[in-house]
Design a protein around this motif. Structure first.
Motif, PDB file in Angstrom:
ATOM      1  N   LEU A 110      12.821  -8.939  -4.768  1.00 49.62           N
ATOM      2  CA  LEU A 110      11.713  -9.251  -3.873  1.00 49.62           C
ATOM      3  C   LEU A 110      11.416  -8.073  -2.950  1.00 49.62           C
ATOM      4  CD1 LEU A 110       9.652 -11.221  -2.692  1.00 49.62           C
ATOM      5  CD2 LEU A 110      11.474 -12.119  -1.218  1.00 49.62           C
ATOM      6  N   ALA A 111      12.465  -7.415  -2.458  1.00 45.60           N
ATOM      7  CA  ALA A 111      12.272  -6.267  -1.577  1.00 45.60           C
ATOM      8  C   ALA A 111      11.521  -5.144  -2.290  1.00 45.60           C
ATOM      9  CB  ALA A 111      13.624  -5.752  -1.075  1.00 45.60           C
ATOM     10  N   ASP A 112      11.815  -4.948  -3.576  1.00 42.97           N
ATOM     11  CA  ASP A 112      11.111  -3.924  -4.357  1.00 42.97           C
ATOM     12  C   ASP A 112       9.623  -4.254  -4.459  1.00 42.97           C
ATOM     13  OD1 ASP A 112      13.510  -2.523  -4.891  1.00 42.97           O
ATOM     14  OD2 ASP A 112      13.954  -3.872  -6.559  1.00 42.97           O
ATOM     15  N   LYS A 113       9.324  -5.511  -4.714  1.00 40.73           N
ATOM     16  CA  LYS A 113       7.928  -5.928  -4.848  1.00 40.73           C
ATOM     17  C   LYS A 113       7.181  -5.770  -3.525  1.00 40.73           C
ATOM     18  CE  LYS A 113       9.170  -9.304  -8.411  1.00 40.73           C
ATOM     19  NZ  LYS A 113       9.200 -10.734  -8.807  1.00 40.73           N
ATOM     20  N   MET A 114       7.843  -6.102  -2.428  1.00 50.53           N
ATOM     21  CA  MET A 114       7.228  -5.949  -1.115  1.00 50.53           C
ATOM     22  C   MET A 114       6.957  -4.478  -0.803  1.00 50.53           C
ATOM     23  SD  MET A 114       6.699  -8.888   0.396  1.00 50.53           S
ATOM     24  CE  MET A 114       7.210 -10.610   0.348  1.00 50.53           C
ATOM     25  N   GLN A 115       7.885  -3.619  -1.169  1.00 57.37           N
ATOM     26  CA  GLN A 115       7.706  -2.198  -0.920  1.00 57.37           C
ATOM     27  C   GLN A 115       6.579  -1.611  -1.759  1.00 57.37           C
ATOM     28  OE1 GLN A 115      11.511  -0.317  -1.504  1.00 57.37           O
ATOM     29  NE2 GLN A 115      12.343  -1.062   0.426  1.00 57.37           N
ATOM     30  N   ILE A 116       6.432  -2.082  -2.994  1.00 60.72           N
ATOM     31  CA  ILE A 116       5.339  -1.619  -3.834  1.00 60.72           C
ATOM     32  C   ILE A 116       3.995  -2.037  -3.230  1.00 60.72           C
ATOM     33  CG2 ILE A 116       4.236  -1.885  -6.094  1.00 60.72           C
ATOM     34  CD1 ILE A 116       7.063  -2.149  -7.281  1.00 60.72           C
ATOM     35  N   ALA A 117       3.913  -3.275  -2.764  1.00 59.71           N
ATOM     36  CA  ALA A 117       2.694  -3.743  -2.107  1.00 59.71           C
ATOM     37  C   ALA A 117       2.419  -2.947  -0.836  1.00 59.71           C
ATOM     38  CB  ALA A 117       2.819  -5.235  -1.784  1.00 59.71           C
ATOM     39  N   LEU A 118       3.474  -2.656  -0.088  1.00 64.31           N
ATOM     40  CA  LEU A 118       3.328  -1.862   1.132  1.00 64.31           C
ATOM     41  C   LEU A 118       2.810  -0.467   0.806  1.00 64.31           C
ATOM     42  CD1 LEU A 118       3.926  -1.917   4.242  1.00 64.31           C
ATOM     43  CD2 LEU A 118       6.105  -0.834   3.689  1.00 64.31           C
ATOM     44  N   ALA A 119       3.336   0.133  -0.265  1.00 64.74           N
ATOM     45  CA  ALA A 119       2.882   1.465  -0.667  1.00 64.74           C
ATOM     46  C   ALA A 119       1.416   1.437  -1.082  1.00 64.74           C
ATOM     47  CB  ALA A 119       3.752   1.983  -1.813  1.00 64.74           C
ATOM     48  N   GLY A 120       1.020   0.393  -1.813  1.00 64.60           N
ATOM     49  CA  GLY A 120      -0.379   0.265  -2.192  1.00 64.60           C
ATOM     50  C   GLY A 120      -1.286   0.108  -0.985  1.00 64.60           C
ATOM     51  N   GLY A 121      -0.855  -0.684  -0.012  1.00 59.03           N
ATOM     52  CA  GLY A 121      -1.636  -0.851   1.206  1.00 59.03           C
ATOM     53  C   GLY A 121      -1.711   0.418   2.024  1.00 59.03           C
ATOM     54  N   LEU A 122      -0.602   1.160   2.063  1.00 60.94           N
ATOM     55  CA  LEU A 122      -0.599   2.425   2.795  1.00 60.94           C
ATOM     56  C   LEU A 122      -1.591   3.401   2.170  1.00 60.94           C
ATOM     57  CD1 LEU A 122       0.660   4.138   5.046  1.00 60.94           C
ATOM     58  CD2 LEU A 122       2.416   4.847   3.413  1.00 60.94           C
ATOM     59  N   GLY A 123      -1.641   3.428   0.840  1.00 67.54           N
ATOM     60  CA  GLY A 123      -2.605   4.283   0.165  1.00 67.54           C
ATOM     61  C   GLY A 123      -4.033   3.907   0.511  1.00 67.54           C
ATOM     62  N   HIS A 124      -4.312   2.606   0.571  1.00 62.15           N
ATOM     63  CA  HIS A 124      -5.638   2.131   0.947  1.00 62.15           C
ATOM     64  C   HIS A 124      -5.986   2.572   2.365  1.00 62.15           C
ATOM     65  CE1 HIS A 124      -8.562  -1.576   1.178  1.00 62.15           C
ATOM     66  NE2 HIS A 124      -9.175  -0.415   1.310  1.00 62.15           N
ATOM     67  N   GLY A 125      -5.024   2.419   3.277  1.00 58.96           N
ATOM     68  CA  GLY A 125      -5.262   2.817   4.659  1.00 58.96           C
ATOM     69  C   GLY A 125      -5.464   4.309   4.813  1.00 58.96           C
ATOM     70  N   VAL A 126      -4.683   5.094   4.108  1.00 60.73           N
ATOM     71  CA  VAL A 126      -4.821   6.554   4.181  1.00 60.73           C
ATOM     72  C   VAL A 126      -6.185   6.986   3.649  1.00 60.73           C
ATOM     73  CG1 VAL A 126      -3.961   8.734   3.221  1.00 60.73           C
ATOM     74  CG2 VAL A 126      -2.353   7.040   4.108  1.00 60.73           C
ATOM     75  N   ALA A 127      -6.645   6.349   2.567  1.00 57.85           N
ATOM     76  CA  ALA A 127      -7.966   6.669   2.021  1.00 57.85           C
ATOM     77  C   ALA A 127      -9.047   6.412   3.062  1.00 57.85           C
ATOM     78  CB  ALA A 127      -8.229   5.839   0.768  1.00 57.85           C
ATOM     79  N   HIS A 128      -8.925   5.305   3.787  1.00 63.36           N
ATOM     80  CA  HIS A 128      -9.898   4.992   4.840  1.00 63.36           C
ATOM     81  C   HIS A 128      -9.856   6.048   5.941  1.00 63.36           C
ATOM     82  CE1 HIS A 128     -11.624   3.006   8.376  1.00 63.36           C
ATOM     83  NE2 HIS A 128     -12.260   2.204   7.536  1.00 63.36           N
ATOM     84  N   ALA A 129      -8.659   6.444   6.358  1.00 63.26           N
ATOM     85  CA  ALA A 129      -8.522   7.422   7.432  1.00 63.26           C
ATOM     86  C   ALA A 129      -9.061   8.792   7.005  1.00 63.26           C
ATOM     87  CB  ALA A 129      -7.063   7.535   7.861  1.00 63.26           C
ATOM     88  N   VAL A 130      -8.785   9.178   5.777  1.00 63.78           N
ATOM     89  CA  VAL A 130      -9.280  10.472   5.278  1.00 63.78           C
ATOM     90  C   VAL A 130     -10.800  10.474   5.247  1.00 63.78           C
ATOM     91  CG1 VAL A 130      -9.420  11.954   3.231  1.00 63.78           C
ATOM     92  CG2 VAL A 130      -7.213  11.035   3.956  1.00 63.78           C
TER      93      VAL A 130
END
Length: 249
Positions: A110-130
């Protein structure tokens, strides 16, 4: 001094994301790839959408509704891409689990799945900031700052950095909520994410009013805090349930 200010604006927008990347993401190459792929996907989507809207800009209307339509189309496209991103991830998860079964290794926790989702969300946020902040910061390194008439109390670059930080927070943790909602088939979480995204986007229209940034930014951060709180409660519930069933992953 302006160089320091420009660096400060960039760190304000992306500093927490950088800390999260170093503390969690950088330790696992697969998470790094997830961040990069998510950033590229959503950045390309924003570029494509801006190309479409370029035919209608600059907007001549003094009312807010054309900007509202622009925000609705942007949110709609990104939410469709979020679902497609989930489907690709889910297919990859099935492949990894099948491989783990063949080599007698444990499946994704479960922790792995949460981290993958977190990484995907971080990528989305970084794209917005860029797209909405870093691309505008070049003049901030010059000999002066810049103000707009509708928000004369704060530099334009500071407003942009603050708004970007709010959206990075919303996007990062919304992806965790959305992935869990898709996995559990939980409609409330599936609806929560696009609604919060749309509300956050519409809140930025307050900046069109004179002095609106003084009101709009606190509201945006309230939405970000609500997203973070909802994500925290959801993660705590999932891990509590997972601990009560040690055999589950």
């Amino acid at each position: 001094m302006t160089v320091a200010a420009g660096i400060g604006y960039a760190l304000l927008a992306l500093g927490p994301s950088l800390s999260l990347f170093i503390a969690v993401i950088a330790k696992k190459p697969f998470l790094i790839l997830t961040v990069l792929s998510s950033t590229l996907l959503f950045l390309v989507s924003l570029i494509v959408l801006s190309g479409v809207w370029r035919a209608f800009l600059p907007l001549k209307s003094t009312t807010w509704w054309p900007y509202g339509i622009l925000i609705i189309t942007s949110v709609g496209l990104q939410e469709v891409l979020r679902i497609l991103f989930w489907k690709v991830y889910k297919r990859l998860e099935d492949i990894l689990d099948a491989f783990a079964d063949r080599v007698s290794k444990p499946r994704l926790y479960l922790a792995d799945k949460m981290q993958i989702a977190l990484a995907g969300g971080l990528g989305h946020g970084v794209a917005h900031a860029v797209f909405f902040c870093l691309s505008l910061l070049t003049p901030a390194f010059g000999p002066a700052t810049f103000f707009v008439d509708r928000c004369s109390n704060m530099p334009f670059f500071l407003v942009s950095a603050l708004i970007s930080l709010g959206f990075v927070t919303i996007h990062t943790f919304s992806m965790v909520i959305a992935f869990n909602g898709y996995a559990e088939g939980k409609k409330t979480d599936q609806i929560f994410v696009p609604v919060v995204h749309l509300v956050a986007g519409m809140v930025t229209l307050i900046n069109l009013a004179s002095g609106g940034c003084i009101v709009g930014i606190p509201i945006l951060y309230f939405v970000a805090a609500l997203t973070l709180l909802h994500c925290g409660k959801m993660v705590l519930r999932r891990f509590t349930e997972n601990l009560s069933r040690p055999e589950s992953s």
